[in-house]
Design a protein around this motif. Sequence first.
Motif, PDB file in Angstrom:
ATOM      1  N   TYR A 603      17.438 -17.805   8.577  1.00  0.00           N
ATOM      2  CA  TYR A 603      18.154 -19.047   8.903  1.00  0.00           C
ATOM      3  C   TYR A 603      18.225 -19.315  10.409  1.00  0.00           C
ATOM      4  CZ  TYR A 603      19.333 -17.922   4.124  1.00  0.00           C
ATOM      5  OH  TYR A 603      19.243 -17.568   2.816  1.00  0.00           O
ATOM      6  N   GLU A 604      17.355 -18.663  11.163  1.00  0.00           N
ATOM      7  CA  GLU A 604      17.284 -18.923  12.591  1.00  0.00           C
ATOM      8  C   GLU A 604      16.302 -20.066  12.856  1.00  0.00           C
ATOM      9  OE1 GLU A 604      13.857 -16.158  11.802  1.00  0.00           O
ATOM     10  OE2 GLU A 604      15.844 -16.596  10.987  1.00  0.00           O
ATOM     11  N   GLU A 605      16.318 -20.602  14.066  1.00  0.00           N
ATOM     12  CA  GLU A 605      15.400 -21.671  14.422  1.00  0.00           C
ATOM     13  C   GLU A 605      14.010 -21.104  14.698  1.00  0.00           C
ATOM     14  OE1 GLU A 605      16.864 -24.011  17.633  1.00  0.00           O
ATOM     15  OE2 GLU A 605      18.555 -24.836  16.506  1.00  0.00           O
ATOM     16  N   ARG A 606      12.954 -21.774  14.179  1.00  0.00           N
ATOM     17  CA  ARG A 606      11.573 -21.359  14.398  1.00  0.00           C
ATOM     18  C   ARG A 606      10.782 -22.564  14.898  1.00  0.00           C
ATOM     19  NH1 ARG A 606      10.711 -16.639  11.135  1.00  0.00           N
ATOM     20  NH2 ARG A 606       8.595 -16.521  11.993  1.00  0.00           N
ATOM     21  N   SER A 607       9.755 -22.315  15.701  1.00  0.00           N
ATOM     22  CA  SER A 607       8.960 -23.390  16.295  1.00  0.00           C
ATOM     23  C   SER A 607       7.487 -22.986  16.263  1.00  0.00           C
ATOM     24  CB  SER A 607       9.384 -23.640  17.749  1.00  0.00           C
ATOM     25  OG  SER A 607      10.790 -23.836  17.840  1.00  0.00           O
ATOM     26  N   PHE A 608       6.606 -23.963  15.918  1.00  0.00           N
ATOM     27  CA  PHE A 608       5.173 -23.700  15.815  1.00  0.00           C
ATOM     28  C   PHE A 608       4.390 -24.843  16.458  1.00  0.00           C
ATOM     29  CE2 PHE A 608       6.842 -20.939  12.618  1.00  0.00           C
ATOM     30  CZ  PHE A 608       5.927 -19.895  12.492  1.00  0.00           C
ATOM     31  N   TYR A 609       3.284 -24.482  17.148  1.00  0.00           N
ATOM     32  CA  TYR A 609       2.309 -25.458  17.611  1.00  0.00           C
ATOM     33  C   TYR A 609       1.217 -25.599  16.552  1.00  0.00           C
ATOM     34  CZ  TYR A 609       4.136 -25.287  22.417  1.00  0.00           C
ATOM     35  OH  TYR A 609       4.927 -25.364  23.531  1.00  0.00           O
ATOM     36  N   LEU A 610       0.718 -26.832  16.347  1.00  0.00           N
ATOM     37  CA  LEU A 610      -0.451 -27.102  15.535  1.00  0.00           C
ATOM     38  C   LEU A 610      -1.593 -27.404  16.507  1.00  0.00           C
ATOM     39  CD1 LEU A 610       1.936 -27.418  13.577  1.00  0.00           C
ATOM     40  CD2 LEU A 610       0.706 -29.287  12.477  1.00  0.00           C
ATOM     41  N   GLU A 611      -2.655 -26.604  16.454  1.00  0.00           N
ATOM     42  CA  GLU A 611      -3.698 -26.671  17.485  1.00  0.00           C
ATOM     43  C   GLU A 611      -5.079 -26.796  16.846  1.00  0.00           C
ATOM     44  OE1 GLU A 611      -1.599 -23.821  20.845  1.00  0.00           O
ATOM     45  OE2 GLU A 611      -2.778 -22.883  19.244  1.00  0.00           O
ATOM     46  N   PHE A 612      -6.036 -27.312  17.626  1.00  0.00           N
ATOM     47  CA  PHE A 612      -7.435 -27.380  17.202  1.00  0.00           C
ATOM     48  C   PHE A 612      -8.322 -27.396  18.435  1.00  0.00           C
ATOM     49  CE2 PHE A 612      -6.557 -31.642  18.366  1.00  0.00           C
ATOM     50  CZ  PHE A 612      -7.731 -32.377  18.453  1.00  0.00           C
ATOM     51  N   TRP A 613      -9.599 -27.010  18.237  1.00  0.00           N
ATOM     52  CA  TRP A 613     -10.581 -27.067  19.316  1.00  0.00           C
ATOM     53  C   TRP A 613     -11.973 -26.810  18.755  1.00  0.00           C
ATOM     54  CZ3 TRP A 613      -7.364 -23.037  18.447  1.00  0.00           C
ATOM     55  CH2 TRP A 613      -7.889 -21.740  18.368  1.00  0.00           C
ATOM     56  N   ILE A 614     -12.968 -27.223  19.496  1.00  0.00           N
ATOM     57  CA  ILE A 614     -14.360 -27.040  19.096  1.00  0.00           C
ATOM     58  C   ILE A 614     -14.831 -25.679  19.585  1.00  0.00           C
ATOM     59  CG2 ILE A 614     -16.716 -27.867  19.492  1.00  0.00           C
ATOM     60  CD1 ILE A 614     -15.666 -30.693  19.509  1.00  0.00           C
ATOM     61  N   ASP A 615     -15.637 -25.011  18.758  1.00  0.00           N
ATOM     62  CA  ASP A 615     -16.208 -23.715  19.131  1.00  0.00           C
ATOM     63  C   ASP A 615     -16.998 -23.889  20.429  1.00  0.00           C
ATOM     64  OD1 ASP A 615     -17.644 -21.343  19.388  1.00  0.00           O
ATOM     65  OD2 ASP A 615     -17.850 -21.091  17.235  1.00  0.00           O
ATOM     66  N   PRO A 616     -16.662 -23.104  21.480  1.00  0.00           N
ATOM     67  CA  PRO A 616     -17.376 -23.247  22.771  1.00  0.00           C
ATOM     68  C   PRO A 616     -18.882 -23.042  22.639  1.00  0.00           C
ATOM     69  CG  PRO A 616     -15.406 -21.895  23.012  1.00  0.00           C
ATOM     70  CD  PRO A 616     -15.597 -22.112  21.559  1.00  0.00           C
ATOM     71  N   ALA A 617     -19.330 -22.334  21.585  1.00  0.00           N
ATOM     72  CA  ALA A 617     -20.769 -22.088  21.423  1.00  0.00           C
ATOM     73  C   ALA A 617     -21.501 -23.294  20.852  1.00  0.00           C
ATOM     74  CB  ALA A 617     -20.979 -20.883  20.513  1.00  0.00           C
ATOM     75  N   SER A 618     -20.769 -24.324  20.432  1.00  0.00           N
ATOM     76  CA  SER A 618     -21.395 -25.502  19.841  1.00  0.00           C
ATOM     77  C   SER A 618     -22.046 -26.368  20.937  1.00  0.00           C
ATOM     78  CB  SER A 618     -20.351 -26.331  19.088  1.00  0.00           C
ATOM     79  OG  SER A 618     -19.764 -25.580  18.059  1.00  0.00           O
ATOM     80  N   ALA A 619     -22.935 -27.286  20.460  1.00  0.00           N
ATOM     81  CA  ALA A 619     -23.607 -28.197  21.393  1.00  0.00           C
ATOM     82  C   ALA A 619     -22.589 -29.129  22.051  1.00  0.00           C
ATOM     83  CB  ALA A 619     -24.671 -29.014  20.653  1.00  0.00           C
ATOM     84  N   PRO A 620     -22.851 -29.591  23.262  1.00  0.00           N
ATOM     85  CA  PRO A 620     -21.904 -30.490  23.943  1.00  0.00           C
ATOM     86  C   PRO A 620     -21.903 -31.891  23.328  1.00  0.00           C
ATOM     87  CG  PRO A 620     -23.890 -30.205  25.244  1.00  0.00           C
ATOM     88  CD  PRO A 620     -24.011 -29.256  24.081  1.00  0.00           C
ATOM     89  N   SER A 621     -20.967 -32.693  23.835  1.00  0.00           N
ATOM     90  CA  SER A 621     -20.849 -34.108  23.432  1.00  0.00           C
ATOM     91  C   SER A 621     -20.464 -34.256  21.976  1.00  0.00           C
ATOM     92  CB  SER A 621     -22.165 -34.866  23.711  1.00  0.00           C
ATOM     93  OG  SER A 621     -22.513 -34.793  25.077  1.00  0.00           O
ATOM     94  N   ASN A 622     -19.519 -33.416  21.507  1.00  0.00           N
ATOM     95  CA  ASN A 622     -18.995 -33.529  20.147  1.00  0.00           C
ATOM     96  C   ASN A 622     -17.477 -33.679  20.220  1.00  0.00           C
ATOM     97  OD1 ASN A 622     -21.330 -33.138  18.270  1.00  0.00           O
ATOM     98  ND2 ASN A 622     -21.526 -31.249  19.491  1.00  0.00           N
ATOM     99  N   THR A 623     -16.926 -34.433  19.286  1.00  0.00           N
ATOM    100  CA  THR A 623     -15.491 -34.667  19.252  1.00  0.00           C
ATOM    101  C   THR A 623     -14.968 -34.347  17.865  1.00  0.00           C
ATOM    102  OG1 THR A 623     -15.663 -36.438  20.900  1.00  0.00           O
ATOM    103  CG2 THR A 623     -13.651 -36.364  19.562  1.00  0.00           C
ATOM    104  N   MET A 624     -13.981 -33.492  17.806  1.00  0.00           N
ATOM    105  CA  MET A 624     -13.373 -33.103  16.541  1.00  0.00           C
ATOM    106  C   MET A 624     -12.075 -33.879  16.333  1.00  0.00           C
ATOM    107  SD  MET A 624     -12.196 -29.235  15.465  1.00  0.00           S
ATOM    108  CE  MET A 624     -11.333 -28.879  13.925  1.00  0.00           C
ATOM    109  N   ALA A 625     -11.850 -34.288  15.078  1.00  0.00           N
ATOM    110  CA  ALA A 625     -10.631 -35.041  14.746  1.00  0.00           C
ATOM    111  C   ALA A 625      -9.874 -34.311  13.632  1.00  0.00           C
ATOM    112  CB  ALA A 625     -10.981 -36.455  14.297  1.00  0.00           C
ATOM    113  N   VAL A 626      -8.513 -34.231  13.756  1.00  0.00           N
ATOM    114  CA  VAL A 626      -7.694 -33.549  12.754  1.00  0.00           C
ATOM    115  C   VAL A 626      -6.415 -34.341  12.505  1.00  0.00           C
ATOM    116  CG1 VAL A 626      -8.506 -31.251  13.427  1.00  0.00           C
ATOM    117  CG2 VAL A 626      -6.406 -32.157  14.433  1.00  0.00           C
ATOM    118  N   ARG A 627      -5.792 -34.059  11.385  1.00  0.00           N
ATOM    119  CA  ARG A 627      -4.428 -34.520  11.137  1.00  0.00           C
ATOM    120  C   ARG A 627      -3.768 -33.525  10.188  1.00  0.00           C
ATOM    121  NH1 ARG A 627      -6.871 -38.841   7.889  1.00  0.00           N
ATOM    122  NH2 ARG A 627      -6.682 -38.278   5.665  1.00  0.00           N
ATOM    123  N   CYS A 628      -2.445 -33.439  10.271  1.00  0.00           N
ATOM    124  CA  CYS A 628      -1.666 -32.600   9.352  1.00  0.00           C
ATOM    125  C   CYS A 628      -1.113 -33.516   8.266  1.00  0.00           C
ATOM    126  CB  CYS A 628      -0.539 -31.889  10.097  1.00  0.00           C
ATOM    127  SG  CYS A 628       0.498 -30.882   9.016  1.00  0.00           S
TER     128      CYS A 628
END
Length: 635
Positions: A603-628
């Motif tokens: 019953y204590e307070e908890r906090s979380f970040y929701l995060e995303f990112w593209i794998d650095p090994a992937s080709a450039p000029s790509n954009t990832m989109a997410v939603r919860c």
Amino acid sequence: MALHAIDHNNIPYMVEGITTVEEQLNGDDSLTIELTDSPINKDVIKNITESWKFSGVEGNNDRTVYVVKRKAVSTIGKFKKLVINAIPLFNEVFNTTRLYNYYEGEFTADAVLSSLFNGSGFTYQLPPTFTSSKYIESYGDGQTKLEIFNNVLETFELEFKVNGNTVELSKYLVNRPDYIISDTINAANVQQEIDGFNFYTYAKGYADVTDGDPNSLAGISREYTHPLASVPGVGKKHAPPLRLSEETDPAKLEAALKTYVDNSLKVSITSDFISLRKQYPEAVPKKADEVMFVANNISYKQMVRIVGITTKRNHMGDIITQSVTYGDQPLAKRHKANVNFATQFINELVKGRRTISSTMLDSAISTATSLILNAKTQLDFTSSLGIVAKNPDNPQEMVVFNSAGLGISKNGGKTFRNAITGAGMVADVITSGTLNTQLVKIEGTTGAFVITGDTLTSVDVKNPDKKTVISAGNVSVWGGGFSAYRPSGVPWTVNGVPKNELVVQRIWFTSPGVSHTGQMFQSANTTPSSFEAAYFNHNGSKLTFTMAYTLAPNSASSSVYGFIRVREFGATGTPKEWMAQVLVKRGSIDYISESVDIGEPGYEERSFYLEFWIDPASAPSNTMAVRCNKIAQRG
């Protein structure tokens, strides 16, 4: 995640579950692990079998390895539960290897230990100043290394602890840490147990005597009387004679006699240990610690020695509960140790490694004869009915014992009512009185329903942790043994777990480079980037969520790898974290759903970040989109 299962090829797998370690000073340490088929576990637990190993029980820095000896599988609703029993690798290695050569002579502790540890993968350390006039005269001949090792401990009066791959031996293991244990600070549920079953105030001792000779031929004899023998209500309680056949020093016999009598009254203290590592980082109990123990409720204050620790942890190594035993082992564990010793003693008798002295046999025969002759004054052994006992004040009242059971008669034997048969006791013959449940336990055939004292207990025989206890003015339920239904019949709580979802507050919390398109957050970042933050009071054991993800239309590639992570921040303990690598495709929206164990509700307070990112090994000029799409607490 700290807890790992290790297969037969030494490949480790992360698992989540509850561990319970039982540590005993110079005893058999053991580990119990409870695993469910959670998403993290489901592909691993189906393969776990005998001789798999576990590590990381106490956290990431714990290198102690345990070997699986037993597993039991059960179900909890639609989930599968695996209970595993394991022992330390040292115990496993020494209990499954034997010395087949027979060694006979006079062997020092160092000589025996050297042959035991050779090629075992472990090393040993004796104290630099260790000396002893004792020897081991023979060992091997098919004995396990663990049997011989225990003989070394007993013969040379040693204690040991395992530190990594090193076994440290000492005459008396002792640590003097800088903390105390008190029921006002870090101890709860204090229990004191005093065992007087083998309590003596007087003993005779014999030394310098040949095996097989009576005690009267001993070269040295001494006796010791405890001061309590002079107390009228106690008196002289004679202990079995102490015999040190090879000892030639009278002073050592006298010291051994005093220890023998003084330690015959066993006192143990057990308490729950409340871990306060933030406030008292040095207060971490370890076996052989000698600390001041203060229990105000039972007026107990004394320097005590920790001889046993039972610790329950989660898969991160965080302590859930901890129970500590101080002083002597509790009666139940001493009984188990005595049974194990008796089994080993009998095995050695059968193999001819031990003999029973004639004086011991003569005493046993004399005692048995005396008991039978005394019984003849009360019992009739010659009746055709069996063994007959008559009430001397009323011969019409008889009790008969024969192969059919135990019968009672009130008419001189004309008719009998069965009282006890091979099927059990017949309750019909209980004539009057009240069953005092402080003295008598009432239970069902499976032990699932028990009344004892002022308490009614109902236990799931397939899962002993699931139970209900009813006492005066209180009902307590453990392990999910509670279900409730709405008036419509729809379940509200099943097996102790609420069916409803609990609210989680969410806000936009975007890192640099993260934007919102109206439906989704998008970013070309190749490092962890937050798009939302979630806040809630910890009311459920699981954090469930569903994420949608895709590759933006203007991306250079048709698909790339990306990451989605839910990460706790602001935690007082070890923060929880979940992460998945996903294949992000242009032109389609994919979904991932997960349920993360965030521990039992506090019953204590908890906090979380929701995060995303593209794998650095992937080709450039790509954009990832997410939603919860959804995030909530359950369970």
